[in-house]
Design an enzyme around this catalytic site. Structure first.
Site, PDB file in Angstrom:
ATOM      1  CD  GLU A 100      -0.548   9.259  -3.073  1.00 52.05           C
ATOM      2  OE1 GLU A 100      -1.695   9.402  -2.594  1.00 52.05           O
ATOM      3  OE2 GLU A 100      -0.179   8.192  -3.589  1.00 52.05           O
ATOM      4  CG  HIS A 103      -3.649  10.199  -0.023  1.00 50.40           C
ATOM      5  ND1 HIS A 103      -3.450   9.027  -0.679  1.00 50.40           N
ATOM      6  CD2 HIS A 103      -4.313   9.881   1.105  1.00 50.40           C
ATOM      7  CE1 HIS A 103      -3.972   8.038   0.038  1.00 50.40           C
ATOM      8  NE2 HIS A 103      -4.492   8.534   1.113  1.00 50.40           N
TER       9      HIS A 103
END
Length: 121
Positions: A100, A103
């Site tokens: 991600e 993230h």
């Protein structure tokens, strides 16, 4: 009960990439654009992105392999923006989760065995 969401543990996981990094890269983002209706996660590049938002190749929270930080299908500009984000966050002690691009986890984890659940506004 269900296991706590790993991303919510101790409040150390951070999802960023919109306003402050746009400003850090010398572009200003209109906050109202950020609040508009969500667009398809795979169409979040080019003209489909909200005005002023950096092109990362997908929308935030797009759970598609295209969201992997080093996905080979992204454009050179998208790769540059992801690399910029990773370098800025790393310079402040955050490590990217490679599946991600948005993230990050603060290192070292201040509360590795504690979970926090609270709304973020």
């Amino acid at each position: 009960g269900a296991a706590p969401d790993e991303r919510a543990r101790d409040g150390r996981a951070v999802g960023v990439a919109r306003r402050r990094l746009v400003e850090a890269k010398g572009r200003v983002e209109d906050a109202a654009d950020q609040d508009r209706a969500t667009i398809s996660c795979r169409r979040a590049s080019g003209d489909a992105r909200p005005k002023g938002q950096l092109d990362f190749g997908t929308a935030f929270d797009c759970f598609d392999t295209l969201s992997h930080t080093a996905d080979p299908r992204i454009t050179p500009l998208q790769a540059e923006n992801r690399t910029f984000l990773v370098s800025v966050m790393a310079s402040h002690g955050f490590q990217n989760y490679p599946k991600e691009w948005w993230h990050f986890t603060y290192q070292p984890e201040p509360f590795p065995d504690q979970y926090f659940e609270f709304p973020v506004e």
